[in-house]
Design an enzyme around this catalytic site. Structure first.
Site, PDB file in Angstrom:
ATOM      1  N   GLY A   1      50.302  57.278 -26.036  1.00 50.51           N
ATOM      2  CA  GLY A   1      51.774  57.056 -26.243  1.00 50.51           C
ATOM      3  C   GLY A   1      52.601  57.787 -27.173  1.00 50.51           C
TER       4      GLY A   1
ATOM      5  N   ASP B   1      52.467  55.751 -31.483  1.00 55.06           N
ATOM      6  CA  ASP B   1      53.927  55.487 -30.932  1.00 55.06           C
ATOM      7  C   ASP B   1      54.402  54.001 -31.700  1.00 55.06           C
ATOM      8  OD1 ASP B   1      51.907  53.715 -29.841  1.00 55.06           O
ATOM      9  OD2 ASP B   1      52.557  54.028 -27.841  1.00 55.06           O
TER      10      ASP B   1
ATOM     11  N   ASP C   1      51.540  47.712 -34.359  1.00 57.05           N
ATOM     12  CA  ASP C   1      51.671  46.352 -33.690  1.00 57.05           C
ATOM     13  C   ASP C   1      50.900  45.563 -34.858  1.00 57.05           C
ATOM     14  OD1 ASP C   1      52.869  44.588 -31.740  1.00 57.05           O
ATOM     15  OD2 ASP C   1      50.946  44.583 -30.777  1.00 57.05           O
TER      16      ASP C   1
ATOM     17  N   GLY D   1      48.339  46.397 -36.107  1.00 61.22           N
ATOM     18  CA  GLY D   1      48.172  47.502 -37.264  1.00 61.22           C
ATOM     19  C   GLY D   1      46.627  47.979 -36.837  1.00 61.22           C
TER      20      GLY D   1
ATOM     21  N   LYS E   1      56.642  47.177 -35.745  1.00 63.74           N
ATOM     22  CA  LYS E   1      56.820  45.918 -35.525  1.00 63.74           C
ATOM     23  C   LYS E   1      56.050  44.826 -36.537  1.00 63.74           C
ATOM     24  CE  LYS E   1      55.494  45.870 -30.963  1.00 63.74           C
ATOM     25  NZ  LYS E   1      55.411  45.182 -29.573  1.00 63.74           N
TER      26      LYS E   1
ATOM     27  N   ASP F   1      54.395  52.926 -22.797  1.00 65.15           N
ATOM     28  CA  ASP F   1      54.246  52.511 -21.402  1.00 65.15           C
ATOM     29  C   ASP F   1      54.172  50.858 -21.460  1.00 65.15           C
ATOM     30  OD1 ASP F   1      51.410  52.507 -22.578  1.00 65.15           O
ATOM     31  OD2 ASP F   1      50.835  51.854 -20.681  1.00 65.15           O
TER      32      ASP F   1
ATOM     33  N   ARG G   1      56.828  55.645 -19.236  1.00 68.24           N
ATOM     34  CA  ARG G   1      56.617  56.746 -20.459  1.00 68.24           C
ATOM     35  C   ARG G   1      57.716  57.632 -20.110  1.00 68.24           C
ATOM     36  NH1 ARG G   1      51.502  55.908 -22.651  1.00 68.24           N
ATOM     37  NH2 ARG G   1      49.877  55.155 -21.415  1.00 68.24           N
TER      38      ARG G   1
END
Ligand code: IMP
Ligand code: MG
Length: 173
Positions: free
Chosen positions: A40, A99, A102, A104, A130, A158, A164
């Site tokens: 990512g 990337d 989320d 973590g 996030k 992705d 991507r």
């Protein structure tokens, strides 16, 4: 084909990544190693490395691969490293790049592995954060964009290996 709503267009991303390069340069030594989490981070890494150069840095580039996130939108919660941690990070300042932050778990687990491999100092950088999704304690030192509980794609990110290639970052319905 699912519907994608643009969140950050190419110009916004370019401006933010340039600023991130300056922020990172102001904090970390010039000879930092950027360690990207595949896949990512690959587009972000390419732009961030050049942004750091423009800010006077001369980063080395390494990548690590974590075990598959699966094809769904939910993390399995079980994060493993595929292959070896690069030996070149020993004794050096490192910025770990992903990337998305989320739950973590990826940052925490990868950070533990890099520390165990002997990095001198460690910072973390997420292109997209996030914070409302966090399940373990994790606050990236450098953040590109902060979003709510949306699933994002594009600019290297992705969904089931699609999207991507998009030059912008969008949310997937
Ligand atoms: P964490 O370990 O839960 O923080 O998850 C981080 C990883 O989950 C990221 O590197 C992504 O691969 C994946 N992920 C989390 N949220 C998204 C998303 O919105 N779009 C695509 N991948 C995501
Ligand atoms: Mg990932």
């Amino acid at each position: 084909m699912n519907d994608i709503r643009t969140l950050f267009d190419e110009a916004e991303i370019a401006g933010r990544v340039a600023a991130l390069g300056r922020e990172i340069r102001a904090t970390v030594p010039a000879d930092v190693v950027l360690v990207g989490i595949l896949k990512g981070s690959f587009v972000f890494m390419a732009d961030l490395a050049r942004a750091l150069d423009r800010a006077g840095g001369r980063p080395r580039i390494e990548f690590i691969r974590l075990s598959s996130y699966g094809s769904g939108k939910q993390s399995s919660g079980d994060v493993r490293v595929v292959g070896e941690v690069p030996a070149s990070i020993r004794g050096r300042p490192v910025v770990l790049i992903d990337d998305i932050a989320d739950t973590g778990r990826s940052f925490v687990r990868a950070g533990e592995l890099l520390r165990a491999a002997g990095v001198a100092r460690l910072w973390t950088c997420a292109l997209v954060d996030k914070p409302s999704r966090r399940e373990v304690e994790c606050l990236p030192d450098f953040i590109g964009f902060t979003v709510g509980d949306v699933f994002v794609v594009g600019y290297g990110i992705d969904h089931a290996e699609e999207y991507r290639h998009l030059p912008y970052i969008g949310s997937l319905d």
